[in-house]
Design a protein around this motif. Structure first.
Motif, short mmCIF file in Angstrom:
data_model
loop_
_atom_site.label_atom_id
_atom_site.label_comp_id
_atom_site.label_asym_id
_atom_site.label_seq_id
_atom_site.Cartn_x
_atom_site.Cartn_y
_atom_site.Cartn_z
N GLU A 47 -155.18 -87.55 38.63
CA GLU A 47 -154.07 -88.42 38.99
C GLU A 47 -154.12 -88.78 40.47
O GLU A 47 -153.88 -89.91 40.86
N ALA A 48 -154.42 -87.79 41.29
CA ALA A 48 -154.49 -88.00 42.73
C ALA A 48 -155.60 -88.98 43.07
O ALA A 48 -155.42 -89.86 43.92
N ILE A 49 -156.72 -88.85 42.40
CA ILE A 49 -157.85 -89.75 42.64
C ILE A 49 -157.50 -91.17 42.20
O ILE A 49 -157.75 -92.13 42.90
N LYS A 50 -156.88 -91.27 41.02
CA LYS A 50 -156.45 -92.59 40.52
C LYS A 50 -155.51 -93.25 41.51
O LYS A 50 -155.62 -94.43 41.80
N TYR A 51 -154.57 -92.48 42.00
CA TYR A 51 -153.59 -93.00 42.94
C TYR A 51 -154.27 -93.46 44.22
O TYR A 51 -153.97 -94.52 44.76
N PHE A 52 -155.22 -92.67 44.64
CA PHE A 52 -155.94 -92.94 45.89
C PHE A 52 -156.70 -94.26 45.81
O PHE A 52 -156.76 -95.00 46.78
N PHE A 53 -157.26 -94.56 44.65
CA PHE A 53 -158.08 -95.76 44.51
C PHE A 53 -157.32 -96.98 44.00
O PHE A 53 -157.92 -98.01 43.75
N ARG A 54 -156.02 -96.86 43.88
CA ARG A 54 -155.27 -97.97 43.36
C ARG A 54 -155.15 -99.10 44.41
O ARG A 54 -154.99 -98.83 45.58
#
Ligand code: ZN
Length: 54
Positions: A47-54
């Motif tokens: 989730e953190a990675i997804k958020y980071f790359f949004r």
């Protein structure tokens, strides 16, 4: 090997922390701190990675 059963704060499932792990050290210092099982830990990272790359 020593281990303790703790409850994951996220999914509320019981899981074990084993002697020598970081979670185990945290448990010894503060049994009331929030623990996260490996599944949720993994999920949170995704989730953190997804958020980071949004
Ligand atoms: Zn969990």
């Amino acid at each position: 090997m020593f281990s303790y059963e703790v409850i994951c704060f996220s999914c509320r499932k019981a899981f074990r922390v084993y002697e020598g792990s970081k979670e185990y050290e945290r448990f010894k210092k503060n049994r009331n701190s929030a623990f996260c099982c490996e599944d949720c830990h993994h999920q949170i990272r995704i989730e953190a990675i997804k958020y980071f790359f949004r």
